[in-house]
Design a protein around this motif. Structure first.
Motif, mmCIF file in Angstrom:
data_model
loop_
_atom_site.group_PDB
_atom_site.id
_atom_site.type_symbol
_atom_site.label_atom_id
_atom_site.label_comp_id
_atom_site.label_asym_id
_atom_site.label_seq_id
_atom_site.Cartn_x
_atom_site.Cartn_y
_atom_site.Cartn_z
ATOM 1 N N MET A 1 57.447 72.671 -0.780
ATOM 2 C CA MET A 1 57.754 73.800 0.091
ATOM 3 C C MET A 1 58.190 75.015 -0.731
ATOM 4 N N ALA A 2 59.082 74.779 -1.712
ATOM 5 C CA ALA A 2 59.556 75.878 -2.554
ATOM 6 C C ALA A 2 58.396 76.479 -3.334
ATOM 7 N N ARG A 3 57.533 75.618 -3.850
ATOM 8 C CA ARG A 3 56.383 76.113 -4.618
ATOM 9 C C ARG A 3 55.490 76.975 -3.739
ATOM 10 N N ARG A 4 55.222 76.542 -2.516
ATOM 11 C CA ARG A 4 54.384 77.310 -1.610
ATOM 12 C C ARG A 4 55.003 78.671 -1.314
ATOM 13 N N ALA A 5 56.308 78.716 -1.140
ATOM 14 C CA ALA A 5 57.003 79.983 -0.864
ATOM 15 C C ALA A 5 56.862 80.939 -2.046
ATOM 16 N N VAL A 6 57.000 80.421 -3.248
ATOM 17 C CA VAL A 6 56.862 81.260 -4.449
ATOM 18 C C VAL A 6 55.444 81.783 -4.562
ATOM 19 N N GLU A 7 54.454 80.912 -4.325
ATOM 20 C CA GLU A 7 53.057 81.321 -4.431
ATOM 21 C C GLU A 7 52.720 82.436 -3.451
ATOM 22 N N GLN A 8 53.296 82.348 -2.219
ATOM 23 C CA GLN A 8 53.018 83.360 -1.213
ATOM 24 C C GLN A 8 53.709 84.681 -1.550
ATOM 25 N N GLU A 9 54.948 84.590 -2.050
ATOM 26 C CA GLU A 9 55.720 85.795 -2.326
ATOM 27 C C GLU A 9 55.280 86.467 -3.620
ATOM 28 N N LEU A 10 55.014 85.674 -4.637
ATOM 29 C CA LEU A 10 54.626 86.203 -5.937
ATOM 30 C C LEU A 10 53.120 85.996 -6.106
ATOM 31 N N SER A 11 52.354 86.981 -5.678
ATOM 32 C CA SER A 11 50.901 86.858 -5.687
ATOM 33 C C SER A 11 50.326 87.131 -7.069
ATOM 34 N N SER A 32 55.923 88.366 -23.197
ATOM 35 C CA SER A 32 55.693 86.930 -23.007
ATOM 36 C C SER A 32 55.664 86.662 -21.510
ATOM 37 N N MET A 33 55.280 85.477 -21.140
ATOM 38 C CA MET A 33 55.323 85.097 -19.725
ATOM 39 C C MET A 33 56.760 85.210 -19.216
ATOM 40 N N ARG A 34 57.710 84.882 -20.082
ATOM 41 C CA ARG A 34 59.124 84.993 -19.704
ATOM 42 C C ARG A 34 59.503 86.443 -19.386
ATOM 43 N N SER A 35 59.071 87.383 -20.235
ATOM 44 C CA SER A 35 59.429 88.783 -20.006
ATOM 45 C C SER A 35 58.727 89.351 -18.769
ATOM 46 N N ILE A 36 57.516 88.882 -18.492
ATOM 47 C CA ILE A 36 56.833 89.310 -17.268
ATOM 48 C C ILE A 36 57.600 88.791 -16.048
ATOM 49 N N GLY A 37 58.011 87.519 -16.102
ATOM 50 C CA GLY A 37 58.805 86.952 -15.013
ATOM 51 C C GLY A 37 60.097 87.711 -14.804
ATOM 52 N N GLN A 38 60.793 88.043 -15.891
ATOM 53 C CA GLN A 38 62.041 88.803 -15.795
ATOM 54 C C GLN A 38 61.802 90.170 -15.170
ATOM 55 N N HIS A 39 60.719 90.816 -15.566
ATOM 56 C CA HIS A 39 60.369 92.127 -15.020
ATOM 57 C C HIS A 39 60.186 92.047 -13.503
ATOM 58 N N LEU A 40 59.631 90.933 -13.047
ATOM 59 C CA LEU A 40 59.381 90.745 -11.614
ATOM 60 C C LEU A 40 60.583 90.168 -10.864
ATOM 61 N N GLY A 41 61.564 89.688 -11.636
ATOM 62 C CA GLY A 41 62.725 89.078 -11.001
ATOM 63 C C GLY A 41 62.514 87.619 -10.640
ATOM 64 N N TYR A 42 61.618 86.952 -11.343
ATOM 65 C CA TYR A 42 61.334 85.532 -11.120
ATOM 66 C C TYR A 42 61.455 84.786 -12.445
ATOM 67 N N SER A 43 61.591 83.469 -12.360
ATOM 68 C CA SER A 43 61.547 82.675 -13.585
ATOM 69 C C SER A 43 60.104 82.652 -14.078
ATOM 70 N N HIS A 44 59.930 82.529 -15.400
ATOM 71 C CA HIS A 44 58.571 82.527 -15.934
ATOM 72 C C HIS A 44 57.775 81.328 -15.432
ATOM 73 N N GLY A 45 58.471 80.262 -15.051
ATOM 74 C CA GLY A 45 57.770 79.086 -14.528
ATOM 75 C C GLY A 45 56.954 79.398 -13.284
ATOM 76 N N SER A 46 57.427 80.358 -12.475
ATOM 77 C CA SER A 46 56.703 80.689 -11.243
ATOM 78 C C SER A 46 55.356 81.358 -11.534
ATOM 79 N N LEU A 47 55.222 81.972 -12.713
ATOM 80 C CA LEU A 47 53.952 82.601 -13.086
ATOM 81 C C LEU A 47 52.878 81.552 -13.368
ATOM 82 N N TYR A 48 53.328 80.390 -13.837
ATOM 83 C CA TYR A 48 52.372 79.343 -14.212
ATOM 84 C C TYR A 48 51.687 78.712 -13.001
ATOM 85 N N TYR A 49 52.155 79.011 -11.801
ATOM 86 C CA TYR A 49 51.435 78.562 -10.611
ATOM 87 C C TYR A 49 50.087 79.281 -10.530
ATOM 88 N N HIS A 50 50.028 80.486 -11.109
ATOM 89 C CA HIS A 50 48.825 81.314 -11.028
ATOM 90 C C HIS A 50 48.048 81.396 -12.340
#
Length: 198
Positions: A1-11, A32-50
């Protein structure tokens, strides 16, 4: 459920928009993926869904931007001729408009010089130029232009408009702000190349 919410919010689009800006301002190696995540206000792990890695993200941006430019060039073939311009000149102006109105995209597509990513850009640049060349040759044939048999004409045009964009892009001027200069440039370029190759 959490993963689906992240995928929908962070396109994918939101990630790509943020990464595009960071690649230009800090360079490919500087983020880095980490700095992109920080820029967006998300953990870098959420970027790896995409995206599996930074290189995949970069390539997705490059492909998207070149596809957009190709579509704009193809649209020139479908609308009526503008008074005072040949279709070839319209194509050059459309290319210049894209470069000046989308400076971050253009810089990633044509102006980044990082060896690690150059191969991604070169392949797409080649496809883009082939499309540009095909459209130019079609216009020249339709116009029964003497240059339709000259293989160097499309490349000379391409380099001429790239130089124009490269000069004005530094000042972040929009196409509308310098449209008279752009029209003058493509007219001069078209006439000069015609004189040199006739």
């Amino acid at each position: 459920m959490a993963r689906r919410a992240v995928e929908q919010e962070l396109s994918r689009e939101r990630i790509m928009d943020a990464a595009r800006h960071l690649f230009i301002t800090k360079g490919y190696r500087g983020i880095s993926m980490r700095s992109i995540g920080q820029h967006l206000g998300y953990s870098h792990g959420s970027l790896y869904y995409h995206f599996k890695e930074k290189a995949e993200l970069f390539y997705a941006i490059v492909v998207q931007d070149f596809n957009h430019l190709t579509l704009l060039c193809e649209q020139v073939t479908k609308h009526p001729v503008v008074d005072g311009l040949t279709k070839t000149e319209e194509l050059m102006l459309e290319f210049i408009k894209f470069g000046l109105d989308h400076p971050h995209q253009y810089e990633i597509m044509f102006m980044l010089r990082d060896e690690e990513i150059l191969s991604y850009c070169r392949a797409e640049q080649s496809k883009c130029f082939d499309k540009f060349k095909t459209i130019v040759q079609r216009f020249l044939k339709e116009e029964q232009h003497p240059l339709q048999q000259n293989p160097s004409f499309p490349l000379s045009m391409f380099l001429g408009i790239h130089g124009f964009i490269s000069f004005y892009i530094q000042d972040r001027l929009t196409f509308d702000e310098i449209m008279p200069a752009a029209v003058g440039h493509v007219k001069m370029l078209s006439q000069s190349i015609y004189r040199l190759t006739s």
